[in-house]
Each structure stands twice: as C-alpha cells, then as structure tokens.
Design a protein around this motif. Structure first.
Motif, PDB file in Angstrom:
ATOM      1  N   ILE A 152       0.880  -1.176   0.000  1.00 37.60           N
ATOM      2  CA  ILE A 152       0.000   0.000   0.000  1.00 37.60           C
ATOM      3  C   ILE A 152       0.911   1.217   0.000  1.00 37.60           C
ATOM      4  N   GLU A 153       0.782   2.050  -1.018  1.00 35.29           N
ATOM      5  CA  GLU A 153       1.693   3.176  -1.189  1.00 35.29           C
ATOM      6  C   GLU A 153       0.898   4.448  -1.476  1.00 35.29           C
ATOM      7  N   GLU A 154       1.244   5.522  -0.762  1.00 35.87           N
ATOM      8  CA  GLU A 154       0.579   6.817  -0.909  1.00 35.87           C
ATOM      9  C   GLU A 154      -0.934   6.681  -0.704  1.00 35.87           C
ATOM     10  N   SER A 155      -1.294   6.437   0.531  1.00 38.97           N
ATOM     11  CA  SER A 155      -2.693   6.220   0.889  1.00 38.97           C
ATOM     12  C   SER A 155      -3.085   7.153   2.034  1.00 38.97           C
ATOM     13  N   ASN A 156      -4.375   7.541   2.053  1.00 28.98           N
ATOM     14  CA  ASN A 156      -4.887   8.354   3.163  1.00 28.98           C
ATOM     15  C   ASN A 156      -5.589   7.503   4.212  1.00 28.98           C
ATOM     16  N   LEU A 157      -5.359   6.195   4.178  1.00 28.60           N
ATOM     17  CA  LEU A 157      -5.942   5.275   5.144  1.00 28.60           C
ATOM     18  C   LEU A 157      -5.501   5.628   6.564  1.00 28.60           C
ATOM     19  N   GLN A 158      -6.471   5.636   7.514  1.00 32.15           N
ATOM     20  CA  GLN A 158      -6.170   5.939   8.914  1.00 32.15           C
ATOM     21  C   GLN A 158      -6.351   4.727   9.823  1.00 32.15           C
ATOM     22  N   TYR A 159      -7.372   3.904   9.534  1.00 28.62           N
ATOM     23  CA  TYR A 159      -7.694   2.781  10.419  1.00 28.62           C
ATOM     24  C   TYR A 159      -7.815   1.516   9.568  1.00 28.62           C
ATOM     25  N   TRP A 160      -7.055   0.504   9.970  1.00 32.79           N
ATOM     26  CA  TRP A 160      -7.103  -0.783   9.274  1.00 32.79           C
ATOM     27  C   TRP A 160      -7.565  -1.822  10.288  1.00 32.79           C
ATOM     28  N   ILE A 161      -8.739  -2.384  10.038  1.00 32.79           N
ATOM     29  CA  ILE A 161      -9.345  -3.346  10.952  1.00 32.79           C
ATOM     30  C   ILE A 161      -9.330  -4.716  10.287  1.00 32.79           C
ATOM     31  N   THR A 162      -8.572  -5.647  10.863  1.00 32.89           N
ATOM     32  CA  THR A 162      -8.454  -6.961  10.237  1.00 32.89           C
ATOM     33  C   THR A 162      -8.092  -8.001  11.286  1.00 32.89           C
ATOM     34  N   GLU A 163      -8.145  -9.265  10.901  1.00 32.64           N
ATOM     35  CA  GLU A 163      -7.799 -10.377  11.776  1.00 32.64           C
ATOM     36  C   GLU A 163      -6.740 -11.246  11.105  1.00 32.64           C
ATOM     37  N   THR A 164      -6.114 -12.109  11.887  1.00 29.01           N
ATOM     38  CA  THR A 164      -5.059 -12.974  11.370  1.00 29.01           C
ATOM     39  C   THR A 164      -5.538 -13.829  10.211  1.00 29.01           C
ATOM     40  N   ASN A 165      -6.741 -14.401  10.340  1.00 25.28           N
ATOM     41  CA  ASN A 165      -7.219 -15.328   9.313  1.00 25.28           C
ATOM     42  C   ASN A 165      -7.767 -14.625   8.072  1.00 25.28           C
ATOM     43  N   HIS A 166      -7.717 -13.296   8.040  1.00 20.95           N
ATOM     44  CA  HIS A 166      -8.159 -12.583   6.843  1.00 20.95           C
ATOM     45  C   HIS A 166      -7.073 -12.558   5.771  1.00 20.95           C
TER      46      HIS A 166
END
Length: 836
Positions: free
Chosen positions: A755-769
């Motif tokens: 992921i490069e040059e992104s305005n993402l602030q919150y990444w919600i994920t789990e191990t099995n994703h």
C-alpha cells in the motif's frame, strides 16, 4: 549445443511451413520436407538420450541442419515476397536439387546413428534426471566468523567515513560475504541509504553513477524520466543525496585504483559512521582504498566446511547423505581446494547425477586437478554434463555484458525467438518451458539469481565472471566469427557461403552487445534477409528504414527509442516480440500518444507487445478480424477500450498493462472475459477515471497492480474474492477513505501486499483474513495510526517494511516484532524501516 539447437530450430521451421496454408508446396517437395522434419526429430531424440556424450558427428549435424533451414527459409521468403519465376539467382529446379541433397545428407547421418556411429567418449555417465534442490535460505557455511567481523566494522564506534576492503581470489566468496552483510536486517536498519554497485574490469563511470542514483530514488526530489543526464550533474545529485545521511555503499569486483580515484569525490564524510565496502581480487587495490584499516582477507574453507557446503548443495533440507557416498563425497569436497565456487559447481553436477558410488567416483576422477588450473576443467565439466536442450540457452546468457543483470522476461523472449524451445502446446507454453530451463540452470549453480519476484519466480539473473568466461569460450568453439565492425558484437552467427549473396548473413543472429549503439543503415539491413533478432539501442535519425520491414523471418524486434509504427509492420509475419521502451540515456517520452496501425491485428505469430505507455491499440471494428491467439503480453498501451469484441480477440492474454489519461468510460469490467489473464496493471494519470462502477476482474489473476482510482475501501471485497491472487500493489490513492475493514474468506492466496501513498487511517483486520501473507509493505501511509496486531500473528509472515514518514507506524511495526519474539519465539519475522 550447436547441433541440438540447429535441429530444434529446423524442426520448428519445417512444422511452420507444413502447417501453413500460405505456401504452395508441390507434393514431391512436401514429402521431402516431411522427411527432413522426421529425421530432425529422430536426431533430437538421439542427442537427448545421450546428453553426456560429445558426438563425432555433431559438427556435421550442425552444418547440415543450418544449411537446410536457410534453404527452407529462403524458399518461404521468395514465395511470400517475390514472384518465384522472376528470380534468376535460384531457380525452382535448383531449389528442388538442393532440397533433395539436404534430405539425403540428413538421412545418411540418421543411418550412421542407427548403425552405432553416434558415439563419443565414455568418461561421463552422469544423468540429469535428478536436480539439486533450490535453497532459498542457504546457511552461509564457513563465513560465520567473517560475517561477524564485517558487521562489527560496519557498525563500529568510529564516526569517520571508513572503507572496508574484502580481498581474495575469484570464487572464494567475497561477494557472498558482502551480500550477506549488506542484506542483514541489523545493517538495513542502521544505515539511511544503501547502494550496491558492481564495477568489473571494464567499468563505466556513467553506469556507476546511474546505479547509485537508482538506489536513491526515494531521496531524490527531482526525477525526470527518459531525460539524459550529464555525468557532472549525476555526480552532484549523488553527493547531495548522501550529504548528511549515514550511508553504506558496496563496490563489488573492483579491479583498478583508477576507479577509486574517480569515485572518492562522490562520498561526503559527515562524521556519522558512513561506510564503503569493496571487494577485489587485488590486495594493492584494497590497500589503496584505505591504508589505515586492515584488509579483510578471505580464507579457504577447511575440509569440514567444504563437505558441509557440498551436502547443502546436493541434498534437500533435512535429507542425509547416504552412508555409502559419505567417504567419496568427503574426498570430492577436499579436491575443491577450499574454494566455495568449486564446491558449489561440483554440487550442481552431483545433484543432477545418479546417487551411486560409480557416478560419484567418475566425478572425483575428473575434478582432481581442477583447482590448480583455475576452475577451467571444472567449469568445462559442468558444461559437458548439461543436457543438450540447456546448452544453447546457457551459452546465449554469456552474450550479455560482464556483470550485467539480465531481465528474465527479455532472456526468455530471446530463447523463444532463437528457436531453442522444443515444446509449446496447449498445456505448456514456450515461455513456461523456458522458465523451467532457467530454474534448472540455477539449480545447477551455473546461473545466479539477482532478484526474485514476489511470486517467487526469477526476475533478474546473472553469471559469475568465471562462468561467463566459459560461455564465451564455448560460444567461440561452436560458432563462426566475423570481423566486420557492424556485426562483431553479435552472437550465434553461422556463415552459409553457398546460397545467394543477399542471404549469406546468418539465420542464428542474436543481439547487439549492450555496450554498442548502432545505426540502422539501409544497405546493411538489406543484407540481413534471414535475421531473427534485432535489438537496437540507439539510432541518431530516429527513423526506421523500409528495409527493416522486409526482414520476413524477424522474430524479435526491440527499440530503445520511440518511432511511429507504419502499416508495413505486418510484413513481418513471423514477428513474435515487439518492444519499444526507451532507455534513460537514449529515449525521450513523446508529447502525444501514437496509434498502432490496424495491421497489427493481422500478425498471428505475435506473442509479446511491450511499450512504454505511448501507443494506442486500435479497435479493429471489423467483425471478421481473427483473434491474436498467441498473444500473451500486452504491456504499456494507452486508453485501451475494453469492448467485449476486443477482449475476444485476445483470448490467451496473460499479462496486460494499461494507462488511462482521459476521463472516459473504458468498459474495464469486460476484462473479466480474459480467462487466461494472470497479471494486470492499470494506471490512472492526471485527473482521469478508468472506472465508473465497482471493478470486476478476471478470476485467473495472480498479480494486480492499481495506480489511482479513489474507490471506496468497501470495493476491496471484489479484489479479496479473487481466488488465485498472490500479489497486490495499491499505489497512489487507489482506494479513498479513512477506514478499511476486511472480512473472513478473502485474500486466501495473497502473499505480497503493498500500500503506497494512501490516506488510510484505520485498518481493521484479523489474522485469518490474510492466511498466507508473507510480505507487507507500507510506503507513504501518512495517516495510518498502527498496523493491526493480527497481522503480526499471521504464521506465514516474513517481512514488514515501513518508511519513516509516519513515526507511529514505525513504532507499531517494532512492537509487533518485539511481541513476536517475546511471546511466540518467532525469529523468522523481520521488520525493515526505510529512511526517506
């Protein structure tokens, strides 16, 4: 090698002629050509059955096969281009007579072979049936103490700029030691900038500067693609980029003190612990570099280390050496004289042979005296035990310049164009077979992997200097040599002297040397009637003479500068690869896009079209246009309208790269009809939008690169559902919004995520994703607060790479690493922080 390659190429040419409806072949001639093909196939099988033998008939086979193919290609050219009856220099009756003679000569060789005259020396009986395993995580046997010493010097207390010379004979492991120190995670994190430059005997100041600049792209504020830069300006850019930063520069394979004088002014000493590490075979060069510090002199391995390294190269991880082979194996290891390169190459021979005492004893007898003769016998032995189908492929690699890192995609296209690949069917393409050939050469330790792709496939390769020297010698043994200035740097030339003058030049021409810039002079081009490969670096006029489009047998055509492609391109009916990509030094990007001619659709042999985003593929609109069934690569086209009709004309496309510069609807959803597509890259430039709705991609995709788009993060569910996706690169605001929440069941095969040059602030994920993720790279994610804890717990994860534009992200990555070490004992995970 030459005989086998000539036979494979002859078999392919006769098959093309017999299966084509473009040629009028009388019944008698067709029978002759059919017999020639059957004879060629028989001799190919004979050579494959005896790969270890050097036949007394091999030279004769090569000559007859080459002459016969030239004759048949001449026939094909005359039928397509000219009225046969108007040609006076070779009548139809003369052609029939020569064809009959060729068939009889090949038939005689077949008879001699069947009578047992196809014999050679009996000194080698090593079978290629078993290949050595590929060890991606080789232990640096015998270099542990050296590595500790070098790392201590690199990170030592002295704040002054220091030079660390590593010296020793060729093949002793200087580069291996330097590379392991250079790639060590503690070194990666310690230095702000790292750069690796391979110098070699014939060094180029321009190449050194270019390599340094390429290593510093993250730090250069001004980057102008396609623009030639003066060496003085380049040197200034390098100095300014290094100024104030702690840097590590490796100069590999330095042969003269002159090089050191030329580059000293590039490296500022800011008292911050910067280091220069160099490798050289010459102690005086090492002392000249820095007389205040000690040389690091490489030592030979002892017998135990040699045996350990040999076992590592011969047997798969966890597999023990059979007890009956241990004594002879230790003797072989001792015969290598403690030289790592010798051990590695012998390991390649043993791993490809039979696991019997008799086979290993024969190897021991052949290598007993190789060390004193500087590996000449060993390297020749390695070549001697190559299967016939690998020999021409191996020798062609030697045609590239010393220390040149070869783009594998280009190498494979050259192999295919030369006719070195025998198979090619609905289950396995020529390109797939070529990748297997290359992996085989790597397993035999003859070819070095310079870089692998995220998918694990080889991206760039090279040859050790000593191995390349072998290639050059063997090439000179099996090929004729010309002294004409224009062609002196070509490889694989065969002189045919009893055919018409305009065809005397070779059917097996390979490529221009990388160091040569030549002009396409019409008179010279006109003589290359049977030319197969034309790779032009530079042309002062930027024009293509019309004679180029008379090269009916041309299969590979590459230009390093932009030209307008005329309709006469369709005259090149055998063309497989067309590449128009400017080099930084020679090419300039044009101000506007150029449309390819409609005639491009009438070239059924095309396999690869590679551009630099300045050509538009036209819509044929004619419903009767036949599909380009062989086309696998369409890269760098602009504004492709993905109508369903156009997609159906590209049924076997595997790689597609598109750039969109206007705000229009390009029907990209129709890409779903490309059922064979494995790699897709879509780039948005300026304010264009390449989609107006939720994207739909082919289920066959393995690699997806998107640049721009600004879609909502919820649309990522479509990408996550791709069942075969292994590599995903998201660049420059592909997805817009502050939150990305993943769900279970997606990204099942994903191994690499950027992921490069992104305005993402919150990444919600789990191990099995992300159950199979190996590498996560986050660049210029200014607002992302942290990496989810679940990412660090993915069992397959090997690397997290972040840059220092976001301190909280760096802290998050380091915390994940600490937790993995403390609570799970996970030593496999590495965290790299790039300083920008």
């Amino acid at each position: 090698m030459a005989a086998y390659a000539a036979l494979v190429s002859l078999a392919r040419t006769t098959e093309l002629l017999l299966n084509s409806d473009k040629y009028s072949i009388p019944v008698d001639e067709k029978a002759q050509i059919t017999s020639i093909r059957e004879y060629a196939m028989f001799l190919i099988s004979s050579l494959e059955d005896f790969p270890e033998r050097s036949s007394r008939l091999e030279g004769k086979i090569k000559d007859i096969a080459n002459q016969t193919e030239v004759l048949i290609e001449y026939f094909m050219w005359k039928q397509i281009r000219l009225n046969w009856c108007s040609v006076q220099n070779l009548s139809r009756s003369e052609f029939d007579e020569l064809l009959t003679k060729s068939r009889e000569e090949i038939g005689l060789i077949v008879s001699q072979t069947m009578d047992g005259q196809f014999v050679g020396d009996s000194s080698a009986t090593i079978s290629p049936a078993r290949l050595a395993p590929t060890n991606n995580n080789d232990v640096v046997i015998g270099l542990g103490a050296d590595l500790i010493t070098i790392k201590d010097r690199l990170c030592g207390a002295s704040s002054k700029l220091q030079v660390i010379p590593i010296t020793g004979m060729g093949g002793i492991g200087k580069t291996t030691l330097a590379r392991n120190a250079y790639d060590d995670s503690s070194i990666v994190g310690y230095f702000h900038i790292r750069a690796w430059v391979t110098v070699s005997q014939h060094y180029s100041a321009h190449r050194i500067l270019s390599t340094l600049l390429d290593s510093m792209t993250l730090f250069l504020k001004e980057q102008v693609l396609g623009e030639e830069i003066d060496e003085t300006v380049m040197a200034e850019k390098v100095y300014k980029c290094l100024k104030g930063r702690r840097y590590l520069v490796v100069m590999d394979d330095v042969w003269s003190t002159e090089v050191l004088d030329d580059v000293r002014k590039l490296f500022p000493d800011d008292g911050n612990g910067s280091r220069i590490m160099l490798t050289t075979r010459l102690s005086n060069v090492g002392l000249y570099a820095d007389s205040s510090g000690p040389l690091h002199q490489m030592r030979f391995m002892d017998n135990n280390q040699s045996w350990d390294l040999l076992k590592q190269k011969v047997f798969m991880s966890g597999q023990d050496c059979p007890s009956e082979l241990e004594d002879i194996g230790k003797m072989i290891a001792r015969c290598c004289g403690g030289l790592p390169l010798a051990v590695v190459l012998v390991g390649g021979i043993l791993s490809a042979g039979k696991m019997t005492q008799a086979s290993w004893k024969e190897v021991a007898q052949n290598i007993a005296s190789i060390v004193d003769e500087q590996l000449e016998k060993l390297l020749s032995l390695c070549y001697k035990h190559l299967p016939q189908h690998l020999r021409p492929c191996f020798l062609l690699i030697g045609g590239f310049s010393e220390d040149y890192e070869i783009q594998v995609s280009r190498l494979i296209k050259l192999w295919v164009a030369e006719g070195f690949l025998k198979c090619g069917n609905r289950y396995k393409s020529f390109e797939d077979e070529a990748e297997e050939y290359l992996e085989d050469l790597v397993r035999r330790n003859l070819v070095l992997v310079a870089e692998r792709k995220a998918s694990g496939k080889i991206k760039r390769c090279k040859l050790h200097d000593l191995v390349r020297d072998l290639c050059v010698r063997k090439s000179n043994d099996v090929n004729e040599k010309y002294t004409t200035a224009f062609i002196k740097d070509f490889r694989y030339i065969n002189h045919i002297d009893h055919y018409p003058k305009e065809t005397w030049l070779p059917t097996f021409l390979a490529m221009l040397s990388q160091r040569v810039a030549t002009s396409l002079q019409p008179d010279l081009v006109g003589n290359f009637r049977l030319l197969r490969i034309l790779d032009v670096i530079n042309d002062s006029d930027r024009l293509l003479p019309s004679q180029v489009f008379e090269l009916f047998h041309l299969r590979y055509f590459a230009l390093a500068y932009y030209v307008k492609i005329p309709p006469s391109i369709s005259n090149l009916e055998n063309l497989q690869t067309l590449i128009i990509c400017p080099w930084r030094k020679y090419g300039r990007y044009p101000a506007h896009f150029s449309s390819l001619p409609l005639e491009i659709w009438s070239m059924p042999q095309l396999r690869h079209l590679v551009f630099s985003y300045s050509y538009i593929l036209p819509d044929p609109k004619d419903c009767s246009t036949p599909p380009l069934e062989n086309l696998q690569t369409l890269s760098g086209v602009s504004s492709l309208v993905c109508s369903r009709r156009v997609m159906k004309l590209l049924p076997n496309l595997k790689k597609l790269g598109i750039i969109y510069s206007r705000n229009e609807d390009y029907n990209v959803y129709n890409l779903i009809h490309l059922h064979q597509l494995e790699k897709l890259k879509i780039t948005r430039c300026r304010d264009s939008s390449w989609l107006r709705k939720n994207p739909i991609f082919p289920l066959s995709l393995k690699k997806l690169t998107l640049y721009g788009g600004e879609f909502p993060w919820k649309d990522m569910a479509v990408v996550g559902a791709l069942p075969n996706l292994e590599v995903l690169k998201l660049r420059f605001l592909v997805y817009d919004g502050d939150t990305w929440e993943t769900t279970n069941g997606g990204f099942l095969q994903l191994k690499f995520l950027l992921i490069e040059e992104s305005n993402l602030q919150y990444w919600i994920t789990e191990t099995n994703h992300f159950p199979r993720l190996k590498s996560l790279r986050l660049h210029y994610c200014w607002d992302l607060s942290r990496i989810p804890d679940g990412i660090g717990e993915i069992p397959t994860l090997e690397l997290i790479e972040v840059d220092d534009v976001n301190k909280s992200l760096v802290d998050s990555a380091k915390q994940i690493l600490e937790d993995q070490l403390e609570y799970y004992g996970n030593n496999a995970l590495q965290v790299h922080c790039i300083r920008v």
